[in-house]
Design a protein around this motif. Structure first.
Motif, short mmCIF file in Angstrom:
data_model
loop_
_atom_site.label_atom_id
_atom_site.label_comp_id
_atom_site.label_asym_id
_atom_site.label_seq_id
_atom_site.Cartn_x
_atom_site.Cartn_y
_atom_site.Cartn_z
N LYS A 110 0.84 -1.21 0.00
CA LYS A 110 0.00 0.00 0.00
C LYS A 110 0.87 1.25 0.00
CE LYS A 110 -3.56 2.34 2.73
NZ LYS A 110 -4.42 2.26 3.94
N TYR A 111 1.91 1.26 0.84
CA TYR A 111 2.81 2.41 0.88
C TYR A 111 3.50 2.62 -0.47
CZ TYR A 111 2.43 2.09 6.01
OH TYR A 111 1.98 2.05 7.30
N CYS A 112 3.97 1.54 -1.06
CA CYS A 112 4.68 1.63 -2.33
C CYS A 112 3.79 2.20 -3.43
CB CYS A 112 5.21 0.26 -2.75
SG CYS A 112 6.61 -0.33 -1.76
N TYR A 113 2.56 1.72 -3.51
CA TYR A 113 1.67 2.16 -4.56
C TYR A 113 1.21 3.60 -4.34
CZ TYR A 113 1.73 -2.78 -5.75
OH TYR A 113 2.15 -4.04 -6.09
N THR A 156 -6.00 -10.98 -13.04
CA THR A 156 -5.47 -9.61 -12.92
C THR A 156 -4.72 -9.16 -14.18
OG1 THR A 156 -3.39 -10.38 -11.92
CG2 THR A 156 -5.22 -9.89 -10.42
N SER A 157 -4.81 -9.92 -15.24
CA SER A 157 -4.01 -9.66 -16.45
C SER A 157 -4.33 -8.31 -17.09
CB SER A 157 -4.21 -10.78 -17.47
OG SER A 157 -5.57 -10.88 -17.85
N ASN A 158 -5.53 -7.80 -16.89
CA ASN A 158 -5.91 -6.52 -17.50
C ASN A 158 -5.58 -5.32 -16.62
OD1 ASN A 158 -6.96 -7.70 -19.86
ND2 ASN A 158 -8.92 -8.11 -18.86
N ASN A 159 -5.12 -5.56 -15.40
CA ASN A 159 -4.72 -4.45 -14.53
C ASN A 159 -3.37 -3.90 -15.01
OD1 ASN A 159 -6.97 -5.07 -13.05
ND2 ASN A 159 -5.88 -5.98 -11.33
N ASN A 160 -3.22 -2.59 -14.98
CA ASN A 160 -1.96 -2.01 -15.46
C ASN A 160 -1.47 -0.84 -14.62
OD1 ASN A 160 -3.73 0.02 -16.15
ND2 ASN A 160 -3.73 -0.47 -18.34
N GLN A 161 -2.14 -0.60 -13.49
CA GLN A 161 -1.74 0.52 -12.66
C GLN A 161 -0.44 0.22 -11.91
OE1 GLN A 161 -5.01 2.09 -10.40
NE2 GLN A 161 -3.71 3.32 -9.09
#
Length: 277
Positions: A71-74, A150-155
């Motif tokens: 969470k911190y990293c993102y 999760t393959s479509n996630n790109n954030q």
């Protein structure tokens, strides 16, 4: 009435802490923000022993620490987070210990796919890195399911190294390069011999970690400074940081200190990287 007041105070404190953390991250983002952080999760068993916890409870505490650090990293803007979850060498441990870790891994992989998980909150693509055929079948199937879901996630990208060692990765890449050359030679037998030599780019293209840029900061907890056969190829020019805290004890201050040190030596790292281009 007291419970409601306590809940209200807790929420207010939580909101204040969250605001202060985000403000701190905005200050840090004035300087260069690392694109890729890698973690060696060292000290779970020692943490359990230190606090007289039951078998495997150190690993559970370590998972909670991982979720908080992700969470911190993102929030800070780090795109790639890589963790060393399970080495090929760890399969040599006691069978019951290996089985416990596999069961826990299966449980946590399934937890990552829940709607309220950090994966969905931050649009995280999950990738499992390593020789996955060595995993117990239920874990391998769950890992494949998580990657597909999760393959479509790109954030953001979470890379979980399981059944992994860097030497195995390099051998795998070399074998893939050789197979590619043999296949190419079958198609065109008159091909120039010089073009069949393995190049640096070919090795990097076939690496398990070829899906991510090189590491900017590698953090290993417990004060240990060994890489333990982890990302030997990808950590040539990065900051190595070894806080004395055991993995479940790692917190915000360690991330901040690591980023500050990265920003301090960033010009030197960039100069070295440009020389290699």
């Amino acid at each position: 009435m007291e419970n409601k007041e306590h809940t209200l105070v807790t929420r207010l404190v939580g909101s204040l802490v969250s605001y202060m953390r985000r403000f701190l991250f905005r200050v840090l983002s004035v300087g260069p923000v690392p694109n890729h952080l890698a973690f060696i999760l060292d000290g779970n068993r020692r943490y359990a022993k230190k606090w007289n916890l039951g078998e495997g409870m150190g690993h559970r505490a370590g998972f909670l620490a991982l979720m908080t650090l992700m969470k911190y990293c993102y929030e800070l803007g780090v795109k790639y987070v890589t963790i060393y979850a399970f080495s090929i060498d760890n399969f040599r441990r006691r069978p019951d210990e290996v089985q416990y870790v596999m069961d826990l891994m299966l449980e946590k992989i399934e937890g990552l796919l829940k709607e309220e998980s950090i994966v969905n909150q931050y649009g995280v693509k999950v990738l499992f890195i390593g020789n996955l055929k060595l995993l117990h079948e239920p874990v391998r199937i769950a890992a494949e399911k998580a990657m597909k879901a999760t393959s479509n996630n790109n954030q953001s990208i979470l890379l979980i190294c399981v059944a992994y060692t860097s030497t195995d990765e390099i051998v795998h890449s070399a074998q893939e390069c050789c197979d590619e050359i043999r296949s190419s030679m079958k198609v065109n037998e008159e091909k120039d011999v010089k073009s069949d030599l393995i190049k640096l780019g070919d090795i990097e293209r076939h690496m398990y970690m070829g899906v991510a840029p090189d590491v900017d900061i590698l953090i290993r907890t417990s004060g240990e400074t060994r890489l333990s056969n982890f990302l030997l190829w990808q950590t040539t020019d990065c900051l190595l940081y070894s806080p004395k805290a055991l993995w479940p004890e790692i917190g915000l201050r360690h991330i901040v200190w690591g980023v500050l040190n990265f920003q301090r030596i960033y010009p030197y790292l960039e100069k070295r990287r440009k020389k290699q281009l």
